[in-house]
Write a protein that holds these residues in place. Structure first.
Motif, PDB file in Angstrom:
ATOM      1  N   LEU A 147     -40.750  26.397  -5.327  1.00 18.68           N
ATOM      2  CA  LEU A 147     -39.389  27.108  -5.780  1.00 18.68           C
ATOM      3  C   LEU A 147     -38.977  28.625  -6.043  1.00 18.68           C
ATOM      4  O   LEU A 147     -40.016  29.505  -6.138  1.00 18.68           O
ATOM      5  CB  LEU A 147     -38.790  27.046  -7.551  1.00 18.68           C
ATOM      6  CG  LEU A 147     -39.789  24.655  -7.435  1.00 18.68           C
ATOM      7  CD1 LEU A 147     -38.640  24.783  -9.241  1.00 18.68           C
ATOM      8  CD2 LEU A 147     -38.023  24.091  -6.752  1.00 18.68           C
ATOM      9  N   ARG A 148     -38.396  29.394  -5.721  1.00 18.47           N
ATOM     10  CA  ARG A 148     -36.762  28.588  -5.059  1.00 18.47           C
ATOM     11  C   ARG A 148     -36.283  28.206  -3.708  1.00 18.47           C
ATOM     12  O   ARG A 148     -36.538  27.459  -2.882  1.00 18.47           O
ATOM     13  CB  ARG A 148     -35.834  29.616  -5.819  1.00 18.47           C
ATOM     14  CG  ARG A 148     -35.392  29.602  -6.979  1.00 18.47           C
ATOM     15  CD  ARG A 148     -33.784  31.424  -6.989  1.00 18.47           C
ATOM     16  NE  ARG A 148     -33.701  32.378  -5.848  1.00 18.47           N
ATOM     17  CZ  ARG A 148     -33.590  33.118  -5.863  1.00 18.47           C
ATOM     18  NH1 ARG A 148     -32.415  32.719  -6.183  1.00 18.47           N
ATOM     19  NH2 ARG A 148     -33.758  34.177  -4.789  1.00 18.47           N
ATOM     20  N   ALA A 149     -37.114  29.438  -3.177  1.00 14.96           N
ATOM     21  CA  ALA A 149     -36.948  29.403  -2.237  1.00 14.96           C
ATOM     22  C   ALA A 149     -36.997  28.438  -1.021  1.00 14.96           C
ATOM     23  O   ALA A 149     -36.882  27.618   0.344  1.00 14.96           O
ATOM     24  CB  ALA A 149     -36.802  30.594  -1.189  1.00 14.96           C
ATOM     25  N   MET A 186     -42.751  29.993  -8.418  1.00 11.62           N
ATOM     26  CA  MET A 186     -43.097  31.140  -8.888  1.00 11.62           C
ATOM     27  C   MET A 186     -42.448  31.948  -8.461  1.00 11.62           C
ATOM     28  O   MET A 186     -41.140  31.873  -7.814  1.00 11.62           O
ATOM     29  CB  MET A 186     -44.508  30.482  -7.822  1.00 11.62           C
ATOM     30  CG  MET A 186     -45.517  29.866  -7.913  1.00 11.62           C
ATOM     31  SD  MET A 186     -46.971  29.994  -6.715  1.00 11.62           S
ATOM     32  CE  MET A 186     -48.313  31.289  -7.469  1.00 11.62           C
ATOM     33  N   ASP A 194     -42.995  27.551   2.267  1.00 10.69           N
ATOM     34  CA  ASP A 194     -42.450  28.392   1.556  1.00 10.69           C
ATOM     35  C   ASP A 194     -41.868  29.776   2.747  1.00 10.69           C
ATOM     36  O   ASP A 194     -42.881  29.702   3.186  1.00 10.69           O
ATOM     37  CB  ASP A 194     -43.437  28.930   0.734  1.00 10.69           C
ATOM     38  CG  ASP A 194     -42.273  30.598  -0.311  1.00 10.69           C
ATOM     39  OD1 ASP A 194     -43.639  30.885  -1.454  1.00 10.69           O
ATOM     40  OD2 ASP A 194     -41.634  30.786   0.019  1.00 10.69           O
TER      41      ASP A 194
HETATM   42 MG   LIG Z   1     -39.869  31.981  -3.899  1.00 10.67          MG
END
Ligand SMILES: [Mg+2]
Ligand SMILES: O=P(O)(O)OC[C@H]1O[C@H](OP(=O)(O)OP(=O)(O)O)[C@H](O)[C@@H]1O
Ligand SMILES: O=c1cc[nH]c(=O)[nH]1
Length: 212
Positions: free
Chosen positions: A77-79, A101, A130
């Motif tokens: 998270l988030r991306a 993270m 990620d």
């Molecule tokens: Mg990130």
């Protein structure tokens, strides 16, 4: 550690539009979703299967099925969440775990704020999602956490990777014994003084989630 930058015109085309500052968040989300499915096809070349025989309408057929235990997909998270649907579209029976993270923009060190993962990952193949591999701090910490829980095969799927981040991962994870792979749409030029990938695409989480 193996690194694969996927060389395919569709990947290149979608990545070009993803980078474009004029691309809005809905389009950014769609392209990230489409890209991860293309990358996941390459990233799962080593997914474990076992022999299986099924009955077709006319005869029996020998084939394969995904091995047990099922693979674990871990969006960071988030991306990383923007890559989850694209990955589970290819591995619908995978288990999904979560890591939250965030990179401190001063120290560039990654802090873990959420962990929702099995305690015991013995014998599990893991696919970490990620979009950005910049200094490598986030992914190195994430992969280390999975290895410490017993994962024996880890593949990171990213949209962009910096040479510095790949070198950091190599250094941090060399000698871990388990196969570690990085599959990315492109390896960019370098990091700027703020730890951003150049030319990059900006802050992936902000662009995915409309933070202007
Ligand atoms: Mg990130
Ligand atoms: O390789 P590194 O130098 O660790 O940088 C990469 C990380 O930075 C960004 O996350 P960020 O910390 O901005 O959080 P976000 O995903 O919530 O945007 C990106 O999503 C990666 O997780
Ligand atoms: O370029 C970068 C580097 C880290 N995190 C991002 O989202 N983008």
């Amino acid at each position: 550690m193996q690194t694969l930058a996927v060389d395919h015109p569709l990947v290149a085309h979608k990545l070009t539009t993803l980078r474009d500052v004029r691309t809005d968040s809905p389009t950014f989300r769609r392209l990230a979703d489409e890209l991860v499915t293309l990358l996941a096809y390459e990233a799962t070349r080593d997914v474990r299967v076992v022999e299986a025989t099924v009955q077709t309408p006319v005869d029996s057929a020998r084939g394969v099925q995904l091995a047990s235990p099922k693979p674990l997909v871990v969006p960071i998270l988030r991306a990383g969440l923007g890559m989850l649907d694209g990955m589970t579209r290819l591995l619908p029976t995978a288990e999904v775990g979560f890591l939250g993270m965030i990179r401190d923009e001063g120290s560039l060190l990654a802090q873990t704020y959420a962990t929702r993962l099995p305690d015991d990952l013995s014998g599990r193949q893991c696919y970490v999602l990620d979009p950005m591999l910049a200094t490598g701090g986030t992914l190195a910490a994430a992969i280390r956490l999975l290895l410490d829980r017993g994962a024996d095969d880890v593949t990171a799927i990213c949209l962009l990777a910096a040479p510095e981040g790949l070198a950091h991962l190599e250094k941090e994870l060399a000698g871990s014994g388990a196969p570690i792979r990085v599959v990315t749409a492109a390896i960019d030029s370098h990091l700027n003084e703020h730890g951003y990938i150049i030319p990059g695409l900006g802050d992936a989480g902000d662009r995915l989630y409309g933070v202007v």
